[in-house]
Design an enzyme around this catalytic site. Structure first.
Site, PDB file in Angstrom:
ATOM      1  N   ARG A 100      34.099  32.513  36.657  1.00 43.18           N
ATOM      2  CA  ARG A 100      33.080  33.254  37.422  1.00 43.18           C
ATOM      3  C   ARG A 100      32.913  34.676  36.907  1.00 43.18           C
ATOM      4  O   ARG A 100      31.871  35.301  37.115  1.00 43.18           O
ATOM      5  CB  ARG A 100      33.386  33.190  38.922  1.00 43.18           C
ATOM      6  CG  ARG A 100      33.148  31.794  39.504  1.00 43.18           C
ATOM      7  CD  ARG A 100      33.525  31.696  40.952  1.00 43.18           C
ATOM      8  NE  ARG A 100      34.908  31.998  41.211  1.00 43.18           N
ATOM      9  CZ  ARG A 100      35.921  31.137  41.107  1.00 43.18           C
ATOM     10  NH1 ARG A 100      35.682  29.871  40.756  1.00 43.18           N
ATOM     11  NH2 ARG A 100      37.148  31.505  41.359  1.00 43.18           N
ATOM     12  N   GLU A 150      51.647  31.025  41.963  1.00 41.79           N
ATOM     13  CA  GLU A 150      52.572  30.712  43.056  1.00 41.79           C
ATOM     14  C   GLU A 150      53.595  29.672  42.579  1.00 41.79           C
ATOM     15  O   GLU A 150      54.791  29.804  42.805  1.00 41.79           O
ATOM     16  CB  GLU A 150      51.756  30.175  44.221  1.00 41.79           C
ATOM     17  CG  GLU A 150      52.417  30.402  45.546  1.00 41.79           C
ATOM     18  CD  GLU A 150      51.513  29.958  46.676  1.00 41.79           C
ATOM     19  OE1 GLU A 150      50.289  29.833  46.453  1.00 41.79           O
ATOM     20  OE2 GLU A 150      52.057  29.723  47.762  1.00 41.79           O
TER      21      GLU A 150
HETATM   22  P1  AMP Z   1      44.782  36.691  41.054  1.00 40.90           P
HETATM   23  O1  AMP Z   1      45.296  36.534  39.665  1.00 40.90           O
HETATM   24  O2  AMP Z   1      45.794  36.266  42.094  1.00 40.90           O
HETATM   25  O3  AMP Z   1      44.245  38.089  41.335  1.00 40.90           O
HETATM   26  O4  AMP Z   1      43.574  35.662  41.237  1.00 40.90           O
HETATM   27  C1  AMP Z   1      42.320  35.992  40.765  1.00 40.90           C
HETATM   28  C2  AMP Z   1      41.653  34.830  40.070  1.00 40.90           C
HETATM   29  O5  AMP Z   1      41.783  33.625  40.791  1.00 40.90           O
HETATM   30  C3  AMP Z   1      40.162  35.081  39.970  1.00 40.90           C
HETATM   31  O6  AMP Z   1      39.698  34.582  38.704  1.00 40.90           O
HETATM   32  C4  AMP Z   1      39.566  34.352  41.141  1.00 40.90           C
HETATM   33  O7  AMP Z   1      38.331  33.775  40.809  1.00 40.90           O
HETATM   34  C5  AMP Z   1      40.601  33.292  41.494  1.00 40.90           C
HETATM   35  N1  AMP Z   1      40.956  33.288  42.934  1.00 40.90           N
HETATM   36  C6  AMP Z   1      42.167  33.587  43.454  1.00 40.90           C
HETATM   37  N2  AMP Z   1      42.175  33.451  44.788  1.00 40.90           N
HETATM   38  C7  AMP Z   1      40.935  33.068  45.135  1.00 40.90           C
HETATM   39  C8  AMP Z   1      40.289  32.788  46.395  1.00 40.90           C
HETATM   40  N3  AMP Z   1      40.937  32.865  47.559  1.00 40.90           N
HETATM   41  N4  AMP Z   1      38.975  32.446  46.374  1.00 40.90           N
HETATM   42  C9  AMP Z   1      38.303  32.368  45.200  1.00 40.90           C
HETATM   43  N5  AMP Z   1      38.847  32.611  43.993  1.00 40.90           N
HETATM   44  C10 AMP Z   1      40.147  32.962  43.949  1.00 40.90           C
END
Ligand code: AMP
Length: 174
Positions: free
Chosen positions: A61, A98
């Site tokens: 995205r 996770e």
């Molecule tokens: P993070 O590495 O934990 O910051 O996760 C960010 C990445 O995972 C991004 O590319 C987001 O598109 C996706 N992502 C993580 N959590 C969500 C969520 N609750 N809803 C949509 N996309 C998420």
């Protein structure tokens, strides 16, 4: 700037992609041209503010928003992809999920040393993905001048994970 329209167009999908996760679905924003334009316009303003010379978008995205920002600002766009997708020579960074690890890659010739880069993705959660993207950019000697997201999940403290990196998010959920 207020983003109440954007916020109202972000849809919660409970238990996707797995039980316990509330997925923030941005597709209604893409389907609403005024909202999409506003989001891209504000991300592009941020890229100009930090005087970015290139836009790095994170699969998938981050491609939708990042490519639009790059065109709007007349800047090069650099894709940061999931492993095995980029055809030329790549560098890779791993980050913790996770359960287990994930990785992202970038072409070795994607950026020049000293180039000012803004990282774009749709959502900042724990910050692990963006932190890995920042490491990739820095390994090529380029300079990450900021990171911009449509959505911030404040309770996951992604900003803290990005340490002293300037971060802009248009909509925040706590
Ligand atoms: P993070 O590495 O934990 O910051 O996760 C960010 C990445 O995972 C991004 O590319 C987001 O598109 C996706 N992502 C993580 N959590 C969500 C969520 N609750 N809803 C949509 N996309 C998420």
């Amino acid at each position: 700037m207020e983003h109440s329209l954007t916020q109202s167009l972000i849809r919660d999908i409970p238990d996707f992609p797995k039980p316990g996760i509330v997925f923030k679905d941005i597709t209604p924003v893409l389907a609403h041209p005024d909202a999409f334009r506003r989001v891209v316009g504000d991300m592009a303003s941020y890229a100009r503010e930090v005087q970015a010379e290139a836009v790095a978008g994170i699969e998938s995205r981050g491609f939708i928003f990042g490519a639009a920002v790059a065109l709007e600002c007349k800047l090069p766009f650099v894709p940061i992809r999931k492993p095995g997708k980029l055809p030329y020579k790549t560098i890779r960074e791993e980050y913790e999920l996770e359960y287990g690890v994930n990785a992202i890659e970038m072409h070795t010739d994607a950026l020049k040393a000293g180039q000012r880069v803004v990282v774009v993705d749709d959502l900042l959660a724990t910050g692990g993905t963006a932190a890995a993207a920042i490491r990739l950019v820095r390994r090529l000697g380029a300079d990450v001048v900021g990171a911009v997201f449509v959505v911030e999940l404040g309770f996951l403290r992604g900003r803290a994970a990005l340490k002293d990196m300037p971060v802009r998010c248009l909509v925040r959920f706590d």
